[in-house]
Design a protein around this motif. Structure first.
Motif, mmCIF file in Angstrom:
data_model
loop_
_atom_site.group_PDB
_atom_site.id
_atom_site.type_symbol
_atom_site.label_atom_id
_atom_site.label_comp_id
_atom_site.label_asym_id
_atom_site.label_seq_id
_atom_site.Cartn_x
_atom_site.Cartn_y
_atom_site.Cartn_z
ATOM 1 N N GLN A 63 42.627 -31.627 51.346
ATOM 2 C CA GLN A 63 42.458 -32.846 50.355
ATOM 3 C C GLN A 63 43.154 -32.967 49.247
ATOM 4 O O GLN A 63 43.980 -31.914 48.683
ATOM 5 N N ILE A 65 43.277 -34.291 45.285
ATOM 6 C CA ILE A 65 42.291 -34.333 44.406
ATOM 7 C C ILE A 65 42.888 -35.190 42.969
ATOM 8 O O ILE A 65 43.932 -34.439 42.658
ATOM 9 N N TRP A 150 39.684 -38.287 46.298
ATOM 10 C CA TRP A 150 38.645 -38.642 45.259
ATOM 11 C C TRP A 150 39.350 -38.351 44.105
ATOM 12 O O TRP A 150 40.625 -37.442 43.823
ATOM 13 N N ASN A 293 30.133 -44.690 39.060
ATOM 14 C CA ASN A 293 30.370 -43.192 39.463
ATOM 15 C C ASN A 293 29.581 -43.021 40.868
ATOM 16 O O ASN A 293 28.643 -43.375 41.198
ATOM 17 N N SER A 294 30.636 -42.493 42.025
ATOM 18 C CA SER A 294 30.263 -42.303 43.303
ATOM 19 C C SER A 294 29.460 -41.173 43.566
ATOM 20 O O SER A 294 29.119 -40.289 42.510
ATOM 21 N N GLU A 295 28.805 -40.933 44.444
ATOM 22 C CA GLU A 295 27.904 -39.673 45.113
ATOM 23 C C GLU A 295 28.780 -38.347 44.669
ATOM 24 O O GLU A 295 28.312 -37.377 44.320
ATOM 25 N N LYS A 296 30.088 -38.522 44.361
ATOM 26 C CA LYS A 296 31.145 -37.323 44.123
ATOM 27 C C LYS A 296 30.631 -36.486 42.811
ATOM 28 O O LYS A 296 30.722 -35.508 42.590
ATOM 29 N N SER A 299 28.175 -33.327 42.685
ATOM 30 C CA SER A 299 28.700 -31.834 42.658
ATOM 31 C C SER A 299 28.942 -31.633 41.475
ATOM 32 O O SER A 299 28.929 -30.455 40.927
ATOM 33 N N PRO A 332 36.638 -42.859 46.037
ATOM 34 C CA PRO A 332 35.374 -42.134 45.234
ATOM 35 C C PRO A 332 35.866 -41.486 44.101
ATOM 36 O O PRO A 332 36.883 -40.613 43.949
ATOM 37 N N GLY A 333 35.054 -41.243 43.111
ATOM 38 C CA GLY A 333 35.131 -40.667 41.807
ATOM 39 C C GLY A 333 34.216 -40.560 41.023
ATOM 40 O O GLY A 333 32.946 -41.542 40.920
ATOM 41 N N GLU A 372 35.353 -26.728 43.978
ATOM 42 C CA GLU A 372 35.633 -27.829 44.948
ATOM 43 C C GLU A 372 36.870 -27.426 45.831
ATOM 44 O O GLU A 372 36.816 -28.062 46.956
#
Ligand SMILES: CC(=O)N[C@@H](CCC[C@H](N)C(=O)O)C(=O)O
Length: 374
Positions: A63, A65, A150, A293-296, A299, A332-333, A372
């Motif tokens: 990924q 980031i 993200w 703010n997304s689901e990310k 975490s 996303p972020g 992550e």
């Protein structure tokens, strides 16, 4: 890893040379020099206007980031009295972007020396305070080449103690819209108001009437803010002003509320034009997307909650704006607030963020990214 002394020196250097949006030439040069001192084997560095993108190649990437910092200062005359106060007359890092850039450099320096598993993209973004660097940067070919999966970013929180990190799911920062109103009448002698058309009086009515939009047009269970931050008019006490220009910003928690406020601002301006028999022209400036703010973020929230090095608290929504909202509308972020314990707040000429927050943020983000990238 930079030492605390090195990070402090970087922050103070940046603090002394604030530059406005898309004028961050010295800032870009300084950052490029610092990046040039780092081992470059797995770094790709690219300029974008007055900003910089640094791609850090991972050794077994699955990924990419993204981590973003803003770069610009504000048109404020610093009043901190600090020995490392701004060298640029009328300009100040009064929104903490000097601290944000130092943290980003600290992270980049660490990953330049310790190759990460995944790819990282460091985004040094100009013009957050205006006219907005995020939207054109996001659309640029340079950014698209490295498009992260993200992204995240932080903002200093003067009202929170050092060591505190706060954020929330969903809406963190508001929708914003700059607006400029230009009023044109005709000037004359102070003793003969009936022969002139006074734009100081018209602008005063405009400012007062605009405040009624929030009070009387927005559902009391919703929220909006209209601030007129600047009025320019007149030349001398005994000359009636032929023109007035105002600059303001609207903040809302939804696009629907923004459309409604803008509609009523337009109507009030038309009413002022009719009642004062003058020309009133509304010009819309930068419009920033809300920071959602997304689901990310979950975490990050659970990691921060468990951390022994920071104190985590859930944030409330804020009426601040941030063009980082453009990035995380598409990618996303999330954003989070970093406590810097300053008696004076953002955009205040006496803002004094505690530099002790810088190493705390760098360490916390490195630990989070380690998790992550597992
Ligand atoms: C964090 C922060 O203070 N951001 C600025 C963003 C400015 C947006 C634009 N120039 C406007 O005034 O609407 C803020 O003022 O919230």
């Amino acid at each position: 890893m930079y030492t605390i002394e090195e990070m402090t020196a970087i922050r103070r250097h940046l603090h002394q040379q604030p530059e406005l949006g898309f004028e961050e030439y010295k800032t870009q040069r300084f950052l490029l020099d610092k990046i040039g001192e780092m081992p470059g084997d797995h770094l790709k560095v690219e300029k974008w206007r007055t900003g910089i993108l640094v791609f850090v190649e991972g050794y077994a990437a699955t990924q990419t980031i993204g981590y973003r910092t803003d770069m610009d200062g504000l048109p404020i005359q610093e009043e901190t009295g600090l020995p490392f106060s701004s060298h640029h007359e009328g300009k100040m890092h009064a929104c903490g972007h000097d601290v944000h850039m130092t943290i980003a450099l600290g992270l980049l320096n660490y990953y330049a020396k310790n190759q990460p598993k995944d790819h990282l993209l460091f985004v040094f973004q100009p013009a957050e305070e205006g006219p907005g660097g995020a939207e054109p940067m996001l659309e640029s070919d340079s950014f698209k080449t490295y498009q992260p999966d993200w992204m995240f970013a932080l903002h200093i929180a003067p009202n929170e103690p050092v060591g505190t990190v706060t954020t929330r799911k969903g809406l963190l920062f508001a929708n914003t819209s700059e607006f400029m109103v230009h009023l044109r009448g005709h000037g004359g002698h102070a003793a003969y108001p009936h022969l002139a058309n006074d734009m100081v009086v018209a602008a005063s009515h405009l400012v007062t009437q605009i405040q009624s939009v929030v009070a009387r047009r927005i559902d009391p269970l919703d929220s909006a803010v209209i601030t007129i931050g600047k009025i320019t008019s007149g030349t001398k006490e005994n000359i009636i002003a032929e023109k007035a220009d105002t600059e303001g910003t609207i903040r809302t928690l939804s696009q629907e509320a923004m459309d409604l406020v803008q509609k009523h601002v337009r109507k009030i301006c038309a009413g002022i034009a009719a009642s004062f028999d003058c020309d009133v022209d509304v010009e819309w400036g930068a419009q920033y997307k809300q920071v959602w703010n997304s689901e990310k973020v979950t975490s990050f929230m659970s990691f921060s909650e468990k951390s022994k090095d920071v104190h985590f608290r859930e944030a409330a929504m804020a009426m601040t704006g941030e063009d980082f909202g453009f990035f995380i509308e598409k990618i996303p972020g999330f954003m989070f607030w970093l406590g810097v314990d300053s008696e004076k707040g953002l955009h205040d000429p006496k803002l004094t963020p505690d530099e002790g927050a810088i190493p705390i943020a760098v360490n916390h983000i490195i630990q989070y990214l380690d998790e992550e990238m597992k």
